[in-house]
Design a protein around this motif. Structure first.
Motif, PDB file in Angstrom:
ATOM      1  N   PHE A 496       0.833  -1.360   0.003  1.00  0.00           N
ATOM      2  CA  PHE A 496       0.061  -0.136  -0.098  1.00  0.00           C
ATOM      3  C   PHE A 496       1.118   1.229   0.167  1.00  0.00           C
ATOM      4  O   PHE A 496       0.307   2.296  -0.633  1.00  0.00           O
ATOM      5  CB  PHE A 496      -0.912   0.077   1.223  1.00  0.00           C
ATOM      6  CG  PHE A 496      -1.850   1.115   1.202  1.00  0.00           C
ATOM      7  CD1 PHE A 496      -2.744   1.267   0.169  1.00  0.00           C
ATOM      8  CD2 PHE A 496      -2.296   1.786   2.325  1.00  0.00           C
ATOM      9  CE1 PHE A 496      -3.543   2.509   0.099  1.00  0.00           C
ATOM     10  CE2 PHE A 496      -3.161   2.809   2.194  1.00  0.00           C
ATOM     11  CZ  PHE A 496      -3.776   3.169   1.206  1.00  0.00           C
ATOM     12  N   ALA A 497       1.820   1.244   0.831  1.00  0.00           N
ATOM     13  CA  ALA A 497       2.975   2.341   0.747  1.00  0.00           C
ATOM     14  C   ALA A 497       3.478   2.526  -0.398  1.00  0.00           C
ATOM     15  O   ALA A 497       3.636   3.854  -1.035  1.00  0.00           O
ATOM     16  CB  ALA A 497       3.875   1.874   1.768  1.00  0.00           C
ATOM     17  N   PHE A 498       3.928   1.705  -1.282  1.00  0.00           N
ATOM     18  CA  PHE A 498       4.659   2.011  -2.585  1.00  0.00           C
ATOM     19  C   PHE A 498       3.357   2.412  -3.575  1.00  0.00           C
ATOM     20  O   PHE A 498       3.530   3.162  -4.505  1.00  0.00           O
ATOM     21  CB  PHE A 498       4.979   0.474  -3.380  1.00  0.00           C
ATOM     22  CG  PHE A 498       5.950  -0.136  -2.580  1.00  0.00           C
ATOM     23  CD1 PHE A 498       6.927   0.640  -1.779  1.00  0.00           C
ATOM     24  CD2 PHE A 498       6.399  -1.537  -2.627  1.00  0.00           C
ATOM     25  CE1 PHE A 498       7.982  -0.004  -1.054  1.00  0.00           C
ATOM     26  CE2 PHE A 498       7.446  -1.967  -1.885  1.00  0.00           C
ATOM     27  CZ  PHE A 498       8.099  -1.190  -1.048  1.00  0.00           C
ATOM     28  N   GLY A 499       2.046   2.059  -3.500  1.00  0.00           N
ATOM     29  CA  GLY A 499       1.081   2.507  -4.311  1.00  0.00           C
ATOM     30  C   GLY A 499       0.865   4.006  -3.897  1.00  0.00           C
ATOM     31  O   GLY A 499       0.660   4.810  -4.935  1.00  0.00           O
ATOM     32  N   LEU A 500       0.924   4.252  -2.606  1.00  0.00           N
ATOM     33  CA  LEU A 500       0.924   5.655  -2.011  1.00  0.00           C
ATOM     34  C   LEU A 500       2.074   6.699  -2.783  1.00  0.00           C
ATOM     35  O   LEU A 500       1.912   7.775  -3.025  1.00  0.00           O
ATOM     36  CB  LEU A 500       0.782   5.929  -0.531  1.00  0.00           C
ATOM     37  CG  LEU A 500      -0.582   5.305  -0.097  1.00  0.00           C
ATOM     38  CD1 LEU A 500      -0.567   5.550   1.429  1.00  0.00           C
ATOM     39  CD2 LEU A 500      -1.833   6.258  -0.613  1.00  0.00           C
ATOM     40  N   VAL A 501       3.112   6.020  -2.825  1.00  0.00           N
ATOM     41  CA  VAL A 501       4.374   6.844  -3.289  1.00  0.00           C
ATOM     42  C   VAL A 501       4.082   6.868  -4.977  1.00  0.00           C
ATOM     43  O   VAL A 501       4.358   8.235  -5.376  1.00  0.00           O
ATOM     44  CB  VAL A 501       5.700   5.776  -3.191  1.00  0.00           C
ATOM     45  CG1 VAL A 501       6.914   6.431  -4.078  1.00  0.00           C
ATOM     46  CG2 VAL A 501       5.959   5.711  -1.783  1.00  0.00           C
ATOM     47  N   ALA A 502       3.657   5.954  -5.417  1.00  0.00           N
ATOM     48  CA  ALA A 502       3.113   6.433  -7.078  1.00  0.00           C
ATOM     49  C   ALA A 502       2.393   7.426  -7.036  1.00  0.00           C
ATOM     50  O   ALA A 502       2.248   8.244  -7.851  1.00  0.00           O
ATOM     51  CB  ALA A 502       2.721   5.074  -7.579  1.00  0.00           C
ATOM     52  N   PHE A 503       1.232   7.355  -6.341  1.00  0.00           N
ATOM     53  CA  PHE A 503       0.233   8.648  -6.129  1.00  0.00           C
ATOM     54  C   PHE A 503       0.958   9.801  -5.869  1.00  0.00           C
ATOM     55  O   PHE A 503       0.392  11.067  -6.322  1.00  0.00           O
ATOM     56  CB  PHE A 503      -0.889   8.317  -5.189  1.00  0.00           C
ATOM     57  CG  PHE A 503      -2.067   9.066  -5.105  1.00  0.00           C
ATOM     58  CD1 PHE A 503      -2.823   9.332  -6.189  1.00  0.00           C
ATOM     59  CD2 PHE A 503      -2.094  10.138  -4.002  1.00  0.00           C
ATOM     60  CE1 PHE A 503      -3.925  10.216  -5.948  1.00  0.00           C
ATOM     61  CE2 PHE A 503      -3.052  10.901  -3.770  1.00  0.00           C
ATOM     62  CZ  PHE A 503      -4.072  10.943  -4.975  1.00  0.00           C
ATOM     63  N   GLY A 504       1.842   9.784  -5.096  1.00  0.00           N
ATOM     64  CA  GLY A 504       2.663  11.037  -4.591  1.00  0.00           C
ATOM     65  C   GLY A 504       3.340  11.800  -5.833  1.00  0.00           C
ATOM     66  O   GLY A 504       3.536  12.936  -5.951  1.00  0.00           O
ATOM     67  N   PHE A 505       3.853  10.680  -6.869  1.00  0.00           N
ATOM     68  CA  PHE A 505       4.808  11.110  -7.721  1.00  0.00           C
ATOM     69  C   PHE A 505       3.686  12.028  -8.644  1.00  0.00           C
ATOM     70  O   PHE A 505       4.207  12.788  -9.292  1.00  0.00           O
ATOM     71  CB  PHE A 505       4.820  10.167  -8.561  1.00  0.00           C
ATOM     72  CG  PHE A 505       6.457   9.097  -8.534  1.00  0.00           C
ATOM     73  CD1 PHE A 505       7.221   9.218  -9.345  1.00  0.00           C
ATOM     74  CD2 PHE A 505       6.546   8.555  -7.403  1.00  0.00           C
ATOM     75  CE1 PHE A 505       8.492   8.614  -9.233  1.00  0.00           C
ATOM     76  CE2 PHE A 505       7.804   7.981  -7.132  1.00  0.00           C
ATOM     77  CZ  PHE A 505       8.725   8.007  -7.905  1.00  0.00           C
ATOM     78  N   LEU A 506       2.430  11.599  -8.730  1.00  0.00           N
ATOM     79  CA  LEU A 506       1.618  12.239  -9.694  1.00  0.00           C
ATOM     80  C   LEU A 506       0.687  13.411  -8.994  1.00  0.00           C
ATOM     81  O   LEU A 506      -0.257  14.013  -9.357  1.00  0.00           O
ATOM     82  CB  LEU A 506       0.575  11.358  -9.973  1.00  0.00           C
ATOM     83  CG  LEU A 506       1.062  10.221 -10.774  1.00  0.00           C
ATOM     84  CD1 LEU A 506       0.123   9.177 -11.017  1.00  0.00           C
ATOM     85  CD2 LEU A 506       1.575  10.533 -12.090  1.00  0.00           C
ATOM     86  N   SER A 507       1.159  13.745  -7.564  1.00  0.00           N
ATOM     87  CA  SER A 507       0.265  14.772  -6.745  1.00  0.00           C
ATOM     88  C   SER A 507       0.626  16.034  -7.420  1.00  0.00           C
ATOM     89  O   SER A 507      -0.257  17.223  -7.187  1.00  0.00           O
ATOM     90  CB  SER A 507       0.621  14.789  -5.381  1.00  0.00           C
ATOM     91  OG  SER A 507       1.966  15.217  -5.250  1.00  0.00           O
ATOM     92  N   MET A 508       1.677  16.331  -8.263  1.00  0.00           N
ATOM     93  CA  MET A 508       1.911  17.521  -8.930  1.00  0.00           C
ATOM     94  C   MET A 508       1.781  17.457 -10.332  1.00  0.00           C
ATOM     95  O   MET A 508       2.663  18.176 -10.838  1.00  0.00           O
ATOM     96  CB  MET A 508       3.234  18.202  -8.408  1.00  0.00           C
ATOM     97  CG  MET A 508       4.430  17.180  -8.217  1.00  0.00           C
ATOM     98  SD  MET A 508       5.813  17.851  -7.711  1.00  0.00           S
ATOM     99  CE  MET A 508       6.433  19.072  -8.733  1.00  0.00           C
ATOM    100  N   GLY A 509       0.962  16.587 -10.703  1.00  0.00           N
ATOM    101  CA  GLY A 509       0.694  16.232 -12.144  1.00  0.00           C
ATOM    102  C   GLY A 509       0.529  17.522 -13.040  1.00  0.00           C
ATOM    103  O   GLY A 509       1.156  17.413 -14.157  1.00  0.00           O
ATOM    104  N   PRO A 510      -0.361  18.408 -12.866  1.00  0.00           N
ATOM    105  CA  PRO A 510      -0.537  19.343 -13.868  1.00  0.00           C
ATOM    106  C   PRO A 510       0.987  20.080 -13.892  1.00  0.00           C
ATOM    107  O   PRO A 510       1.171  20.511 -15.044  1.00  0.00           O
ATOM    108  CB  PRO A 510      -1.442  20.379 -12.978  1.00  0.00           C
ATOM    109  CG  PRO A 510      -2.243  19.489 -12.049  1.00  0.00           C
ATOM    110  CD  PRO A 510      -1.206  18.507 -11.673  1.00  0.00           C
ATOM    111  N   VAL A 511       1.851  20.260 -13.256  1.00  0.00           N
ATOM    112  CA  VAL A 511       3.022  20.836 -13.332  1.00  0.00           C
ATOM    113  C   VAL A 511       4.052  20.112 -13.996  1.00  0.00           C
ATOM    114  O   VAL A 511       4.684  20.387 -14.783  1.00  0.00           O
ATOM    115  CB  VAL A 511       3.683  21.468 -12.054  1.00  0.00           C
ATOM    116  CG1 VAL A 511       5.087  21.810 -12.052  1.00  0.00           C
ATOM    117  CG2 VAL A 511       2.883  22.532 -11.493  1.00  0.00           C
ATOM    118  N   THR A 512       4.081  18.515 -13.864  1.00  0.00           N
ATOM    119  CA  THR A 512       5.006  17.859 -14.346  1.00  0.00           C
ATOM    120  C   THR A 512       4.450  17.582 -15.853  1.00  0.00           C
ATOM    121  O   THR A 512       5.566  17.936 -16.720  1.00  0.00           O
ATOM    122  CB  THR A 512       4.555  16.189 -13.672  1.00  0.00           C
ATOM    123  OG1 THR A 512       5.009  16.351 -12.459  1.00  0.00           O
ATOM    124  CG2 THR A 512       5.664  15.421 -14.476  1.00  0.00           C
TER     125      THR A 512
END
Length: 831
Positions: A496-512
């Motif tokens: 679950f933590a790894f999935g949340l890390v992936a979600f965190g990667f995308l938390s600034m998705g509009p700027v990426t």
């Protein structure tokens, strides 16, 4: 595209007939045990399960998320209108509109082709949900509809991206004439944030719509259908776009060596195709990829929560928490962009030259910091007093927020690591230039390979460290509450933590997405400038002064466009490892769904998840082989297409007495690029599709090893190729801008390196991301079908189908190489 020879039926038609027969054999109600598609979502509107912020139900709270998504769409639409209204000379607008028309034709062709590929996916969906899950035809049609919505979403944001980018390219080219750097930076970033905000807002709007308005027993199935559809769209557009753009780029670039002409010379019929390719590969591909990445990661988290967490009230709290954070990240990105623009305008507003990378870097860091703060605030407000089995866990909120922020931090740290290997200020890039002075193209290539290898090492360490941090944090309250069985809890918490890390990667998705989209605009702006032949138009300086009140400075304008293109190259490179990292980290969560199925919730068969189990070990080996096949097949399509493009351009380019290439010749180059892009994409997709089915049907634990292998090997292959290509690209820029050595042997050497790097960075590497996610997501259904057949006592049929699927896979693997050869006879008298 010709997929047949002579009078025989098309390959796709024959295969579809065979496929329909074999699927009909598998459509048996043999395995009703479930899996991720059988999960029933909880009722978010039930106040007895959970309330938030003083009494709001989950559905009421997430309804505000819908409004935030609509606000994000309006943000993107307003910026779209602002970019469109910016001034540009008609000569430049004509060029940008020609590029758009070319892109539009290409994208329409790809859309039709996508529907052909969807038929194969639809057949699996019908067989799985209609046969194994025994759903009614009405429900199956709803799932098929959501798969089409997924494709339409990927396709739609891609179309929006090329439209605003082709408005922005002529506006940037015109803005450079005033001799000020800030507009050259601000316009492409404004178009980029418009794409990013619209993309993430659209994605989240659809997912919230499923969560809030689709009946709970169907929501999970619609999530799966939607995710498979968008994954198919992204994979096809990434692969085809990457092949198209690099055929055109190589065909155009090599003319600089052959004929000693300048960059984007209007007489070169390959330039229009190159400009269209910048959008097909660097705009269409990344936007579709970003759309799919966000959606598949969220679906992986939803399925994990439903599969691994037994208490319904906790499921509601975690689902609402994740989607609320997703909505707030839209606001965080928009706010960060506005703050950064205010700062950048104050620092660089009147500057002629400045480091274009500096404000882009500050935007990434500001967004990362704001996003991390918002994550903590939202987590405290929503799950600060989360209770599980009647016990309150007051520390769980900040631990979960910290895990997500490991991914958010990665979104800022990875670009810094990438810049160390790809920026024009990088020591590695400058070493490539130095090596090329005496060693020519040979040492140029070797230095670029070295930079790519080192970058894969360091980025691997960064991702490992952040995932390790998330793992250690997860072993506290999360492991204690996620499952009462301690042995199971520590494993589930880590996943679950790894999935949340992936979600965190995308938390600034509009700027990426914004900084990634910056690149194709700056690249096109240079081309629009040259193709408009603005400098040769009679009385142009007086005309621009009269009509636009701008004092023209052509020399400064060209310098600004070159420098800005270098920054665009760098930041295109920074987003690629973020997306591939998300694919790898997120795939761990999706693979866990398969493991839960095969081990009955981590209760049996755990010893088979080991290298001591031969099928698992063989799967690890086969996955790595697939990554290298894919890299080679994508490059083969580029090489053959580029050969044909170069062949045509060399035979038809007219340098004497002409100012521009004919429209007919330019269209012919575009046709060559499209033809080989579609051929390459079809072969690759079919090989991936049937290869996934074959591996899933051979043996389920073989398939688990296969998925782990393509994720890990794919990560390093993608990072290596992407950063080596980025380093070669900017080494060329240093020679062209700082050293002003165009037309020299040194320039010839770096151009060769850049053409080697083209399919590295923009074809093979970037397409690995959607391929990994498509294989994993599609594999969820495939392995359940295989397990279902075995459970009904039809192990022999399962192996027979595996053999059929493998034979079809190998047929397309063969075609991807030997059917794509250049095939030119060597003259008999050749030495």
């Amino acid at each position: 595209m010709a997929l047949s020879q002579g009078k025989h039926r098309p390959v796709s038609s024959r295969l579809l007939s065979l496929f329909a027969v074999t699927l009909g054999m598998t459509a048996l109600p043999a395995f009703a045990g479930g899996g991720e598609a059988s999960l029933v979502l909880p009722n978010l509107a039930d106040p007895k399960l959970a309330t938030f912020l003083g009494g709001m139900t989950g559905s009421s709270l997430l309804s505000w998320g819908l409004l935030i998504c609509i606000a994000g769409l309006l943000f993107g639409a307003v910026f779209f209108g602002q970019v469109k209204k910016l001034p540009a000379h008609k000569a430049m607008v004509e060029v940008s509109e020609l590029i758009y028309e070319t892109c539009k034709t290409y994208l329409a062709t790809q859309g039709k082709f996508l529907l052909i590929l969807w038929v194969f996916i639809a057949a699996i969906i019908v067989a799985y949900f209609g046969g194994i899950q025994s759903l009614s035809m009405k429900d199956v049609l709803v799932i098929l509809l959501f798969s089409l919505i997924g494709i339409a979403g990927s396709f739609g944001v891609a179309w929006f991206g090329i439209r605003i980018n082709t408005y922005a390219n002529s506006r940037v080219a015109f803005a450079s004439l005033a001799g000020k750097g800030f507009p050259c930076y601000a316009i492409p970033l404004k178009s980029g944030i418009s794409i990013g905000m619209l993309l993430i807002s659209t994605e989240l709007l659809i997912m919230l719509g499923i969560l809030l308005f689709v009946p709970s027993e169907m929501a999970g199935k619609c999530f799966i259908g939607f995710a498979i559809g968008e994954s198919l769209g992204a994979a096809a557009l990434r692969i085809a776009g990457g092949i198209f753009t690099k055929i055109a780029d190589i065909g155009s670039d090599l003319m600089k060596i052959v004929f000693k002409i300048k960059e984007d010379d209007a007489r070169n019929p390959g330039v229009i195709a190159d400009c269209a390719g910048d959008n097909a590969g660097d705009s269409v591909g990344p936007t579709a990829d970003g759309f799919e990445t966000y959606g598949v990661t969220c679906v992986a988290l939803v399925t994990f929560i439903m599969a691994a967490i037994p208490e319904t009230a906790v499921q509601v709290q975690l689902l609402v928490w994740i989607f609320a954070i997703g909505a707030m990240m839209i606001l965080a990105s928009g706010f960060s962009y506005l703050v950064n623009e205010m700062i950048a305008k104050g620092k660089y507003g009147d500057a002629v030259h400045f480091n274009f990378e500096a404000p882009l870097t500050s935007l990434v860091w500001i967004t990362s910091i704001v996003s991390m703060v918002v994550t903590f605030v939202v987590s405290k407000l929503l799950i600060g007093d989360i209770a599980i089995a009647g016990k309150v866990y007051p520390n769980l909120w900040w631990q979960l927020a910290l895990i997500i922020n490991c991914g958010t931090l990665a979104g800022a740290l990875i670009p810094e690591a990438v810049k160390a290997f790809t920026s024009t200020n990088s020591g590695h890039v400058r070493e490539i230039v130095t090596a090329s002075r005496e060693g020519g193209a040979s040492l140029n290539v070797l230095a670029g390979l070295t930079a790519g290898n080192f970058s894969a090492y360091w980025l691997g360490l960064v991702i490992t460290a952040l995932m390790a941090g998330a793992y250690l944090i997860s072993q506290n309250d999360l492991a204690a509450v996620i499952n009462p069985d301690t042995a199971k809890g520590v494993v589930m918490a880590a996943v679950f933590a790894f999935g949340l890390v992936a979600f965190g990667f995308l938390s600034m998705g509009p700027v990426t997405i914004a900084v990634d989209s910056y690149g194709p605009v700056t690249d096109n702006a240079q081309s629009v400038y040259e193709l408009s032949t603005i400098e040769q138009l009679p009385g142009i300086e007086a005309e621009i002064k009269r009509d636009f009140n701008v004092d023209v400075n052509f020399d400064v304008a060209k310098d600004l466009l070159e420098e800005n293109d270098s920054a665009g190259n760098t930041f295109k490179a920074t987003s690629k490892p973020v997306l591939i990292g998300t694919a790898v980290v997120g795939s761990a969560t999706m693979v866990f769904s398969i493991i839960m199925l095969l081990t009955d919730g981590l209760s049996v068969n755990l010893g088979l998840l080991s290298v001591l189990h031969p099928p698992f070990l063989l799967g690890l080996i086969a996955g790595g082989a697939t990554i290298f096949w894919f890299s080679g097949a994508a490059t083969q399509a580029v090489s053959t297409g580029a050969y044909r493009a170069v062949e045509f351009i060399k035979g038809n380019i007219k340098l004497d007495g002409e100012t521009k290439a004919s429209v007919e010749d330019s269209k012919r180059v575009v046709e060559i690029c499209t033809q080989y892009a579609q051929k390459g994409m079809f072969n690759i997709f079919m090989a991936v599709f049937f290869g996934t089915l074959a591996c899933a049907f051979v043996e389920p634990f073989f398939f688990i090893g296969y998925l782990f292998s393509i994720a890990i090997v794919g990560l390093y292959q993608a990072v290596f190729m992407a950063n080596a290509g980025g380093a070669w690209d900017n080494a060329k820029k240093i020679v062209e801008t700082e050293l002003r050595a165009k037309g020299t042997p040194l320039h010839d050497a770096v151009v060769v390196g850049d053409t080697v790097g083209d399919p590295f960075k923009d074809t093979s590497s970037v397409a690995l991301n959607p391929v990994i996610k498509f294989t994993t997501l599609f594999g969820l259904l495939a392995v359940e079908m295989a397990v279902g057949l075995k459970a009904s006592g039809q192990g022999g049929l399962t192996l027979a189908l595996a053999a059929i699927f493998l034979a079809i896979n190998l047929f397309f693997v063969y075609r991807s190489f030997y059917g794509m050869r250049i095939n030119v006879e060597i003259p008999k008298d050749a030495a």
